[in-house]
Design a protein around this motif. Structure first.
Motif, short mmCIF file in Angstrom:
data_model
loop_
_atom_site.label_atom_id
_atom_site.label_comp_id
_atom_site.label_asym_id
_atom_site.label_seq_id
_atom_site.Cartn_x
_atom_site.Cartn_y
_atom_site.Cartn_z
N PHE A 1 47.01 29.47 31.39
CA PHE A 1 47.07 30.22 32.31
C PHE A 1 47.66 31.70 32.39
O PHE A 1 47.51 32.44 33.07
CB PHE A 1 47.22 29.55 33.84
CG PHE A 1 48.74 29.10 34.10
CD1 PHE A 1 49.64 29.96 34.03
CD2 PHE A 1 49.15 27.82 33.75
CE1 PHE A 1 50.99 29.31 34.20
CE2 PHE A 1 50.09 27.26 33.99
CZ PHE A 1 51.26 27.92 34.08
N ALA A 2 48.41 31.75 31.19
CA ALA A 2 49.42 32.89 31.17
C ALA A 2 48.57 34.29 30.93
O ALA A 2 48.82 35.25 31.47
CB ALA A 2 50.47 32.89 30.14
N ALA A 3 47.90 34.39 29.80
CA ALA A 3 47.10 35.39 29.54
C ALA A 3 45.94 36.01 30.36
O ALA A 3 46.04 37.23 30.66
CB ALA A 3 46.66 35.56 28.25
N PRO A 4 45.20 35.16 31.12
CA PRO A 4 44.04 35.84 31.52
C PRO A 4 44.29 36.10 33.10
O PRO A 4 45.22 35.55 33.49
CB PRO A 4 42.92 34.58 31.60
CG PRO A 4 43.59 33.45 31.69
CD PRO A 4 44.83 33.64 30.61
N GLY A 5 43.39 37.30 33.66
CA GLY A 5 43.86 37.38 35.13
C GLY A 5 43.36 36.29 36.00
O GLY A 5 42.70 35.71 35.61
N VAL A 6 43.77 36.62 37.26
CA VAL A 6 43.29 35.49 38.20
C VAL A 6 41.57 35.71 38.39
O VAL A 6 41.29 34.35 38.49
CB VAL A 6 43.66 35.91 39.56
CG1 VAL A 6 43.20 35.17 40.60
CG2 VAL A 6 45.28 35.92 39.53
N GLU A 7 41.21 36.53 38.42
CA GLU A 7 39.65 36.61 38.46
C GLU A 7 38.95 36.03 37.35
O GLU A 7 38.10 35.31 37.29
CB GLU A 7 38.92 37.69 38.83
CG GLU A 7 39.33 38.55 39.68
CD GLU A 7 39.06 37.61 41.19
OE1 GLU A 7 37.77 36.93 41.16
OE2 GLU A 7 39.77 37.41 42.05
N ASP A 8 39.67 36.43 35.94
CA ASP A 8 38.93 35.63 34.68
C ASP A 8 39.42 34.38 34.75
O ASP A 8 38.51 33.22 34.28
CB ASP A 8 39.69 36.24 33.37
CG ASP A 8 38.96 37.54 33.02
OD1 ASP A 8 37.81 37.77 33.81
OD2 ASP A 8 39.44 38.28 32.32
N ILE A 9 40.40 33.78 35.42
CA ILE A 9 40.68 32.44 35.56
C ILE A 9 39.48 31.65 36.27
O ILE A 9 38.99 30.60 35.88
CB ILE A 9 42.32 32.29 36.16
CG1 ILE A 9 43.15 32.45 34.97
CG2 ILE A 9 42.27 30.56 36.51
CD1 ILE A 9 44.58 32.37 35.65
N LYS A 10 39.37 32.27 37.51
CA LYS A 10 38.34 31.53 38.27
C LYS A 10 36.99 31.58 37.43
O LYS A 10 36.22 30.37 37.50
CB LYS A 10 38.10 32.49 39.57
CG LYS A 10 39.34 32.20 40.36
CD LYS A 10 39.31 33.35 41.60
CE LYS A 10 40.60 33.09 42.67
NZ LYS A 10 40.37 34.04 43.84
N GLY B 1 36.60 31.53 34.53
CA GLY B 1 36.71 30.74 33.25
C GLY B 1 36.38 29.31 33.59
O GLY B 1 35.78 28.56 32.81
N VAL B 2 36.95 29.05 34.78
CA VAL B 2 36.87 27.60 35.15
C VAL B 2 35.38 27.41 35.50
O VAL B 2 34.77 26.32 35.15
CB VAL B 2 37.65 27.16 36.34
CG1 VAL B 2 37.53 25.68 36.68
CG2 VAL B 2 39.24 27.32 35.89
N ASN C 1 29.31 28.94 26.29
CA ASN C 1 29.66 29.57 27.68
C ASN C 1 30.61 30.80 27.82
O ASN C 1 31.14 31.04 28.80
CB ASN C 1 29.56 28.59 28.54
CG ASN C 1 28.26 27.61 28.86
OD1 ASN C 1 27.69 28.02 29.92
ND2 ASN C 1 28.35 26.63 28.43
N LYS C 2 31.12 31.12 26.59
CA LYS C 2 32.15 32.09 26.41
C LYS C 2 33.40 31.74 27.18
O LYS C 2 33.96 32.55 27.99
CB LYS C 2 31.64 33.58 27.12
CG LYS C 2 30.50 34.10 26.27
CD LYS C 2 31.10 34.61 24.97
CE LYS C 2 29.75 35.02 24.20
NZ LYS C 2 29.38 36.46 24.43
N VAL C 3 34.06 30.60 26.84
CA VAL C 3 35.45 30.20 27.57
C VAL C 3 35.91 29.19 26.49
O VAL C 3 35.13 28.29 25.89
CB VAL C 3 35.28 29.48 28.81
CG1 VAL C 3 34.34 28.38 28.78
CG2 VAL C 3 36.93 29.48 29.44
#
Length: 406
Positions: free
Chosen positions: A374-383, A385-386, A350-352
């Motif tokens: 949580f350091a490297a990805p941006g906020v939208e990528d975090i959302k 990614g989850v 699922n590409k995470v």
């Protein structure tokens, strides 16, 4: 065919770095490596510092002192003073990242079979170093207040571990748990070290990355309150997580007797850390670059941590358990009904990616734990990614269910 030394006959590499091959896949979102956010690097500030450093090119291009450039050591001594601990020039050694400091310390202290204490779960590169040194690794569990010092006291008083040489801990925003050792336990740990005469190895790469809660004094700082304990603490620090890992600038603060021997050991490893980057960092610190930079990155990591925790709650509900960190780079989570290895396999599809908890245990592995950075990805990528992680979780449950039925 080759007669390798015993530790290198069948060595295992870093379980985290094994995941890096997936980073190059198009569209992959990574919660895996403890990489700082590259878009937050102070590129301009470091460029200015590098230009100033190179005004004396021979300083940058020639060999330097093994223990570090004098101008950098001066700045680091001042930095340690601002952090609450006065130390002398002969107690501070510049290292090529704090990981080198650990390697040097093991070289001068630990012979095959010697007991080394470590918190569990623990930083995998430290566990790897202990194994390659052929140490006897003795683990001490952690809880929400950090290392279980009462359990350690029982372990020592019962004679269950024989004359440990070192105890390794990341007491502030630990890797992997993100938790911190309470002030009371820090003092209790110092008393145990002074009583049983083992060295506390305080690894502190994340202490400046606080975005919530009250600041805790370092174990090194608290030695002022526990008589005789300063002789039993070695403190590691680094710019890797708070400025840029590519600088490879770390340092250790240790009793002079220990520091001197580490300098001799370092002479056989790399002669000296790179003078060019040392000079750049000296200029950067002298100009106040670190203080200006820290508030920016700590604040942004707070935003990212909140985004990750909110999305985990929204997507997983009660299926996931974790404690929101007050700083650092990590969330340590547990999902009871699917093992992390199965989850990772589905997550990659699922590409995470994330790091299964197994990587952080020397023994008594908990297969249902995972570390999310949580350091490297941006906020939208975090959302996003989850959300992908939740799809992977649903698929992993289906895989486990079909396996049981068959």
């Amino acid at each position: 065919m080759y007669e390798f030394t015993s530790p290198f006959q069948s060595p295992s590499g870093s379980p985290i770095r094994e995941l890096f091959k997936y980073l190059s896949l198009p569209g992959m979102i990574s919660f895996a490596g403890g990489y700082p956010a590259s878009d937050l690097f102070d590129v301009q500030g470091l460029d200015v510092a590098a230009t100033r450093a190179y005004r004396t090119p021979t300083r940058c291009l020639q060999y330097g002192p093994t223990d570090g450039l004098p101008e950098l050591k001066s700045q680091l001594l001042a930095l340690m003073g601002r952090r609450g601990t006065a130390c002398s020039n002969d107690e501070l050694v510049v290292t090529t990242g704090s990981q080198q400091g650990l390697d040097l310390l093991l070289r001068i202290f630990v012979s095959p079979g010697d007991a080394v204490l470590t918190e569990q779960p623990a930083y995998p590169a430290a566990l790897q170093a202990f194994k390659l040194q052929q140490a006897q690794i003795v683990t001490v569990p952690v809880d929400n207040a950090g290392l279980d010092v009462e359990r350690l006291s029982t372990l020592l008083s019962s004679g269950a571990v024989d004359a440990p040489k070192l105890l390794y801990t990341v007491p502030t925003f630990a890797n992997p748990t993100g938790g911190s050792l309470s002030r009371e336990r820090r003092v209790a740990l110092l008393k145990l070290a002074a009583k049983y005469k083992f060295v506390i190895v305080e690894d502190d790469p994340y202490g400046d990355l606080r975005f919530a809660g009250e600041k805790l004094p370092s174990i090194l700082e608290l030695t002022a309150q526990v008589e005789g304990s300063r002789n039993w603490v070695v403190h590691f620090a680094s710019l890797s997580k708070i400025v840029a890992p590519g600088l490879r600038v770390g340092w250790m603060v240790a009793p002079a007797e220990i520091a001197r021997r580490c300098v001799v050991a370092k002479q056989t490893v790399d002669l000296c850390s790179t003078p060019w980057t040392q000079a750049t960092v000296a200029e950067y610190l002298m100009d106040g670059g670190l203080e200006r930079h820290l508030s920016r990155i700590a604040s942004m990591y707070g935003v990212k941590s909140q985004a990750l925790c909110r999305e985990l709650r929204a997507q997983f509900g009660d299926a996931i358990k974790f404690h929101p960190p007050e700083g650092g780079m990590f969330v340590w989570a547990r999902i009871d009904d699917v093992d992390a290895a199965t989850l990772l396999s589905c997550a990659i599809e699922n590409k995470v990616i994330f790091v299964p908890g197994k990587a952080f245990f020397a023994d008594k592995v908990d297969p249902f734990t995972l570390r999310l950075s949580f350091a490297a990805p941006g906020v939208e990528d975090i959302k996003e990614g989850v959300r992908r992680l939740k799809r992977a979780y649903d698929e992993a449950l289906a895989v486990q269910s079909s396996s049981v039925q068959s």
